[in-house]
Design a protein around this motif. Structure first.
Motif, short mmCIF file in Angstrom:
data_model
loop_
_atom_site.label_atom_id
_atom_site.label_comp_id
_atom_site.label_asym_id
_atom_site.label_seq_id
_atom_site.Cartn_x
_atom_site.Cartn_y
_atom_site.Cartn_z
N GLY A 137 0.15 -1.02 -0.27
CA GLY A 137 -0.05 -0.17 -0.37
C GLY A 137 1.37 1.01 -0.35
N VAL A 138 2.25 1.31 -0.22
CA VAL A 138 3.00 2.36 -0.02
C VAL A 138 3.94 2.91 -1.99
N TYR A 139 3.12 3.57 -1.71
CA TYR A 139 4.65 3.76 -3.49
C TYR A 139 5.21 5.08 -3.47
N SER A 140 5.41 4.20 -3.96
CA SER A 140 6.99 5.10 -4.40
C SER A 140 7.69 5.55 -6.23
N CYS A 141 8.36 6.98 -6.04
CA CYS A 141 8.02 6.79 -7.92
C CYS A 141 10.10 7.25 -7.44
N THR A 142 10.33 6.90 -8.95
CA THR A 142 11.37 7.06 -9.17
C THR A 142 11.94 8.57 -9.92
N ASN A 143 11.37 9.01 -10.58
CA ASN A 143 11.07 10.04 -11.41
C ASN A 143 9.79 10.85 -10.91
N SER A 144 10.25 12.25 -10.56
CA SER A 144 9.01 12.82 -9.60
C SER A 144 8.61 13.95 -10.47
N ASN A 145 9.12 14.29 -11.24
CA ASN A 145 8.26 14.97 -12.90
C ASN A 145 7.47 15.86 -11.93
N ARG A 146 8.12 16.89 -10.99
CA ARG A 146 7.35 18.38 -10.66
C ARG A 146 8.21 19.70 -10.77
N ALA A 147 7.47 20.11 -11.72
CA ALA A 147 8.28 21.59 -11.80
C ALA A 147 8.58 22.47 -10.47
N VAL A 148 8.89 22.61 -9.92
CA VAL A 148 8.87 24.29 -9.21
C VAL A 148 9.83 25.22 -10.39
N ILE A 149 8.31 26.31 -10.77
CA ILE A 149 8.14 27.20 -11.50
C ILE A 149 8.12 28.81 -10.69
N GLU A 150 9.65 29.15 -10.69
CA GLU A 150 9.82 30.31 -9.82
C GLU A 150 9.93 31.37 -11.31
N LEU A 151 8.77 33.08 -10.68
CA LEU A 151 8.60 33.39 -11.27
C LEU A 151 9.23 35.69 -11.14
N THR A 152 10.14 35.44 -11.63
CA THR A 152 11.41 36.69 -10.83
C THR A 152 11.16 37.92 -11.83
N PRO A 153 10.16 38.66 -11.98
CA PRO A 153 10.13 39.64 -13.09
C PRO A 153 11.02 40.72 -12.88
N THR A 154 11.39 41.32 -13.29
CA THR A 154 12.49 42.34 -13.15
C THR A 154 11.88 43.55 -11.95
N GLU A 155 10.71 44.14 -13.17
CA GLU A 155 9.41 45.22 -12.64
C GLU A 155 9.56 44.19 -11.07
N GLY A 156 9.00 43.30 -11.23
CA GLY A 156 8.61 41.88 -9.45
C GLY A 156 6.60 42.23 -10.06
#
Length: 308
Positions: A221-240
């Motif tokens: 009943g416990v799952y594990s995955c070798t490839n998460s494939n979760r993209a962490v999106i970080e947006l830091t525009p110059t003007e905020g």
């Protein structure tokens, strides 16, 4: 829900500014205060290059056809009208970073429809025309935010591992949608983007991109995955980033850059080695390395900040 916010704001505006009888009101300070703290949330929009991602009609005008030895984008060139089939994705772990580098973890309330346990489903298809999803749409993460400019917006494209392997058939909304569940991994499709060519010479050629965790196994009943494939999106525009005046834009054209459906259909179902040829071309667009399922060397290009 977005309409509800707008309606509530209109009523408030009527009472506080115009008094609904045509006379003006000096109570602008109260209106400004309400605007400062209004729970508008984080708004998203979806495009295909220069065109809106819309169901039920041809999408064109998304740039001139060109190619190079590295990238071919004939698949969504202006000479190839396409029709959207599906565009939905889950986001979670939303954070804002203020001008003093303080990290604000946003509280994402359960709404009974689009949000549950910190996960929001963003749905840009309405079931019309060639779109095969649901009639309802959602383009906002509902949360309380201040009317000010932040340095950074950060979020994860996907469902957290703690929720990824629950039974969708008994899960709360929005984790109960069969079209976003994967039986073979007992997990979720974090991202679903599909379209077909409506060009006379390539009609019916399709692009199907599904991103979810891969290499998943289960023991007691416990799952594990070798490839998460979760993209962490970080947006830091110059003007905020100010959530009151700006929104997050997703570009389906940029998501499939590297594919050319003028020569035939392309698909990626995040299924490991059998999908490598196609997936490895588009995963870097999300900032992911397909071989590991983690952040790659290339920065994501599919999300950006635009004015409302």
């Amino acid at each position: 829900m977005k309409l509800l916010y707008k309606s509530a704001f209109a009523v408030f505006l009527c009472i506080s500014v115009v008094r609904c009888d045509g006379s003006s009101s000096p109570n602008m300070a109260l209106l400004a205060l309400a605007t400062q703290q209004s729970p508008i949330g984080i708004e998203f929009t979806a495009v295909v290059g220069d065109s809106h991602a819309t169901c039920g009609e041809d999408i064109s005008g998304h740039g001139d056809s060109h190619s190079s030895s590295v990238v071919t984008i004939q698949h969504v060139a202006g000479v190839m009208p396409i029709r959207l089939k599906d565009l939905r994705f889950y986001v979670s772990g939303l954070e804002l970073v203020d001008q003093d580098d303080n990290i604000i973890t946003l509280d994402i309330p359960n709404t009974g429809v689009w949000q549950y346990s910190g996960v929001t489903l963003l749905d840009f298809e309405n079931g019309k025309g060639s779109c095969s999803g649901t009639t309802e749409t959602n383009n906002i993460v509902q949360t309380s935010v201040e009317n000010k400019t932040y340095k950074t917006l950060r979020f994860t494209l996907g469902v957290p591992e703690s929720l990824n392997h629950i039974d969708y058939s008994v899960a709360p909304s929005p984790l109960n949608i069969s079209g976003l569940a994967w039986g073979w991994t007992m997990g979720y499709r974090f991202f679903v983007g599909e379209f077909i060519s409506n060009d006379a010479t390539t009609i019916g050629n399709a692009a199907v991109l599904h991103i979810g965790s891969a290499g998943c196994t289960e023991s007691s009943g416990v799952y594990s995955c070798t490839n998460s494939n979760r993209a962490v999106i970080e947006l830091t525009p110059t003007e905020g980033f100010n959530p009151f005046t700006q929104r997050v834009q997703f570009d389906l054209k940029k998501a499939v850059t590297g594919w050319d459906i003028s020569t035939g259909s392309k698909s990626c179902h995040s299924m490991g080695a059998m999908d490598s040829a196609n997936c490895s071309l588009v995963y870097p667009n999300f900032g992911l390395d397909y071989s590991t399922g983690n952040a790659g060397s290339a920065a994501q290009t599919v999300f950006g900040i635009v004015s409302k």
